[in-house]
Design an enzyme around this catalytic site. Structure first.
Site: not given
Ligand code: G3P
Ligand code: CA
Length: 331
Positions: A44, A57, A15
């Site tokens: 992202d 992000h 992540h």
């Molecule tokens: O993309 C799904 C996961 O990464 C959670 O979302 O806000 O961390 O991009 P976010």
């Molecule tokens: Ca994400």
């Protein structure tokens, strides 16, 4: 124990990179994630002023870069409404890539991850192309194909300012040989419309992200009354399966928590999604107690064990080593 949709091991999705150990969305974070056993890294994506896709992000970058200390960019500080929220700061779409390359990343949550501040000021904002180049080199070095799990951030907003993300995304992926349903790529979005449109233009796997509250921002703009709650029903999942191959879900949608942070009984979401032919990838797993349910304080491995037992097909983790080394996962 419920099995995964394809009866294979669940994938480990790093992540924002190994963001527990390095400032998020940097090549160093992605490189470490690969070394720690991630199957996919998760950039992202937002756009620069000159239409280049970069990894952040948010398009507002004051929390994850040193932009505020660059006096030459002080005049670019402004306030905008992004997805219905007022944001003040500096926005990627107001900078060329050349300008953004003069900035350096910093740790988003230094109060929690103070060790990562040792890298503040050292690491650039990477482009999608630089990330792909890294993945290809590292895949060759370790003789294991590392995938890229790409999120279009604020797609309706970027479309509205003439910097739509989807065309440069597909062009970059095609130019780098990513084609077909089995390519090591997922394209994800919290919105619905851009995924439906992408499904007419590419065979690459698409992922509908589902939050545990609210509604997709394109629904807000169009006045559609449906919410994420509607999308996670069996009929909603059947609709999603017409344009996507997976859902990326907030983990509380699968195992809700009570007001004390204690886990309740799992919902039928994995069963329903698998019945619709959809993979289920769950976010976000983190080692720190403040993110863990009461049941697994000091025991992040226990949380993975629970979710793997429910048949999830992948997990987004800030700590891919914790996810990948879970001793009870045997497939
Ligand atoms: O993309 C799904 C996961 O990464 C959670 O979302 O806000 O961390 O991009 P976010
Ligand atoms: Ca994400």
């Amino acid at each position: 124990m419920t099995t995964t949709l394809q009866d294979t091991s669940p994938i480990i999705i790093a992540h924002r990179g190994a963001s527990g150990y390095r400032p998020e969305h940097t090549l160093a974070a992605y490189e470490l994630a690969i070394a720690l056993g991630a199957d996919y890294i998760e950039p992202d994506l937002v756009s620069t002023k000159d239409g280049i896709l970069i990894a952040r992000h948010e398009n507002e970058i004051s929390q994850t870069t040193n932009v505020a200390s660059h006096v030459e960019f002080a005049h670019l500080q402004t306030t905008k409404i992004i997805d219905g929220e007022s944001k003040t700061g500096w926005f990627t779409e107001d900078f060329t890539l050349t300008e953004l390359k003069t900035l350096r990343a910093k740790e988003r949550i230094p109060q929690l991850r103070s060790q990562n501040t040792a890298y503040d000021g050292l690491l650039e904002i990477p482009t999608l192309q630089e990330i792909i180049d890294l993945v290809k080199v590292k895949s060759g070095e370790i003789n294991r194909t590392i995938g890229i799990y790409l999120e279009t951030k604020h797609p309706t907003y970027f479309q509205s300012i003439g910097l739509a993300l989807e065309a440069p995304l597909l062009a970059t992926l095609t130019a780098n040989g990513y084609q077909g349903a089995n390519a090591p790529v997922f394209i994800q979005s919290f919105e619905v419309g851009n995924l439906q449109d992408l499904s007419t233009k590419t065979d690459l796997p698409l992922v509908q992200l589902l939050n545990n509250s609210g509604k997709p921002d394109d629904f807000v703009v169009s006045g559609c009354e449906r919410t994420y709650t509607d999308l996670v029903t069996a009929s909603g999942l059947t609709e999603i399966a017409k344009y996507a191959q997976a859902v990326g879900i907030h983990k509380n949608l699968l195992v809700p928590r009570d007001n004390n942070g204690k886990l309740r009984s799992p919902t039928s979401l994995v069963i329903d999604a698998h019945a619709a032919g959809l993979l289920v990838h769950v976010w976000t797993f983190r080692n720190e107690d403040c993110f863990l349910p009461l049941d697994f304080q000091g025991n992040p491995q226990g949380e993975y064990k629970l979710f793997f037992s429910l048949g999830v097909d992948g997990v987004f983790s800030d700590y891919p080593d914790t996810a990948a080394c879970h001793p009870t996962v045997q497939w």
